[in-house]
Design an enzyme around this catalytic site. Structure first.
Site, short mmCIF file in Angstrom:
data_model
loop_
_atom_site.label_atom_id
_atom_site.label_comp_id
_atom_site.label_asym_id
_atom_site.label_seq_id
_atom_site.Cartn_x
_atom_site.Cartn_y
_atom_site.Cartn_z
N GLU A 50 53.14 -12.38 40.57
CA GLU A 50 52.77 -13.06 39.44
C GLU A 50 53.96 -12.98 38.16
O GLU A 50 54.65 -12.41 38.13
CB GLU A 50 51.64 -11.93 38.80
N GLU A 56 48.71 -2.62 41.57
CA GLU A 56 50.05 -2.98 41.22
C GLU A 56 50.98 -2.37 41.71
O GLU A 56 51.07 -0.82 41.41
CB GLU A 56 49.90 -3.04 39.41
N LYS A 105 43.34 -3.65 45.46
CA LYS A 105 44.47 -4.23 45.10
C LYS A 105 45.20 -3.07 44.36
O LYS A 105 44.50 -2.75 43.45
CB LYS A 105 44.29 -5.72 44.40
N ASP A 154 40.92 -6.82 37.45
CA ASP A 154 40.60 -5.70 36.43
C ASP A 154 40.83 -6.58 35.21
O ASP A 154 40.76 -6.26 34.09
CB ASP A 154 41.68 -4.41 36.39
N SER A 155 41.16 -7.99 35.46
CA SER A 155 41.27 -8.87 34.28
C SER A 155 39.76 -8.96 33.78
O SER A 155 39.52 -9.41 32.46
CB SER A 155 41.66 -10.33 34.54
N ASP A 215 40.15 -4.73 42.50
CA ASP A 215 41.49 -4.00 41.68
C ASP A 215 41.14 -2.47 41.47
O ASP A 215 40.12 -2.20 40.95
CB ASP A 215 41.63 -4.66 40.49
O1 KIV Z 1 43.25 -8.86 37.39
C1 KIV Z 1 43.26 -9.99 37.80
O2 KIV Z 1 42.71 -10.74 37.74
C2 KIV Z 1 44.34 -10.19 38.81
C3 KIV Z 1 44.77 -11.62 39.22
C4 KIV Z 1 45.24 -12.62 38.02
C5 KIV Z 1 46.07 -11.65 40.31
O3 KIV Z 1 45.28 -9.26 38.92
#
Ligand code: KIV
Length: 275
Positions: free
Chosen positions: A187, A120, A118, A49-50, A88
């Protein structure tokens, strides 16, 4: 490419068995072109989600939507062949309860074709992880610095500064592992804490700003490529693409303004049709 020559895509079993073995190579990808370039080198491609910050210019990952994750997940699946692709779950799509988490995770798997999601994972999320895993959705956990929690943390801050924080990170990782997470991103923690987490869980740990002792490593690809002027302390820049792009854009602009582009080589050789 025909079905016969198609590379076998890695499965959750390939990832899980990497525990204590050869480190897993993981990177983020958000589009088909980059996924295609990274795919031969990576065990895991994460549609993180970055993407909200890197591609869409958002100030944090909090504003990322299901639609954004699905669109980018589809592109990465189209561009990759052999990497295990994880998407994510965005903020607000899984925290309410297990039913909400399942409906959104199932939608991500069905609409993108990715292999896993994924989340959190605070300790509360163990319920969601168990619920999804039992229903056929592999889940990667994410402990330590959790970017979706930026508003309670007051910024992106490394975790494990107090004994309480240290224990919390460890407890969150153990809870995710016991709930059935197939891997856990760790992280923004001290190497000693990351190593303790790695030794305390059965599944592989994927470090980012953590420790070389983790079972794998991940970075945001744009950080590794040097696309931004600023990058977190834990990023090692393997290229300086920003300078390359700045130079190319400046040369192009000068050529256009000086009427030096296009040249003969970039124009079609078609004679004018007689009327
Ligand atoms: O959103 C993302 O890119 C991440 C990674 C940096 C682990 O969660």
């Amino acid at each position: 490419m025909s079905a016969q020559t198609q590379a076998r895509r890695k499965t959750v079993r390939d990832i899980a068995k990497a525990k204590g073995d050869q480190p897993l190579v993981c990177l983020t990808a958000y589009d088909a072109a980059m996924a295609g370039i990274l795919d031969p080198h990576c065990d895991v491609l994460l549609v993180g989600d970055s993407v909200g910050m890197v591609v869409h210019g958002l100030p944090s990952t909090v504003g990322v939507t299901m639609e954004m994750m699905i669109l980018h997940g589809q592109a990465v699946m189209r561009g990759s062949q052999q990497a295990f692709v994880v998407v994510d779950m965005p903020f607000g799509s899984y925290e309410t309860n297990s039913d909400q988490a399942f409906l959104n995770a199932a939608r991500i798997l069905q609409e993108t074709g990715c292999q896993a999601v994924k989340i959190e994972s605070g300790t509360y999320a163990a319920t969601q992880i168990a619920h999804l895993t039992e229903r056929g959705i592999p889940v990667m956990g994410h402990v330590g610095l959790r970017p979706q929690a930026i508003n309670v943390d007051g910024g992106f801050r490394a975790k494990g500064r107090s004994q309480e924080e240290w224990s919390r990170v460890l407890d969150e990782a153990i809870a995710a592992d016991q709930a059935g997470a197939f891997a856990i991103v760790v992280e923004g923690v001290a190497p000693e804490l990351a190593d303790q987490v790695t030794q305390s869980v059965k599944c592989p740990t994927i470090g980012i700003g953590a420790s070389a002792g983790c079972d794998g490593q991940i970075l945001v690809t744009d950080d590794l490529l040097g696309m931004f002027e600023w990058a977190p302390r834990f990023v090692k820049r393997y290229a300086d693409l920003r300078s390359v792009i700045v130079k190319a854009a400046a040369e192009y602009a000068a050529d256009v303004r000086g009427r030096k582009f296009p040249e003969a080589a970039q124009t079609y050789k078609l004679s004018k049709p007689s009327s």
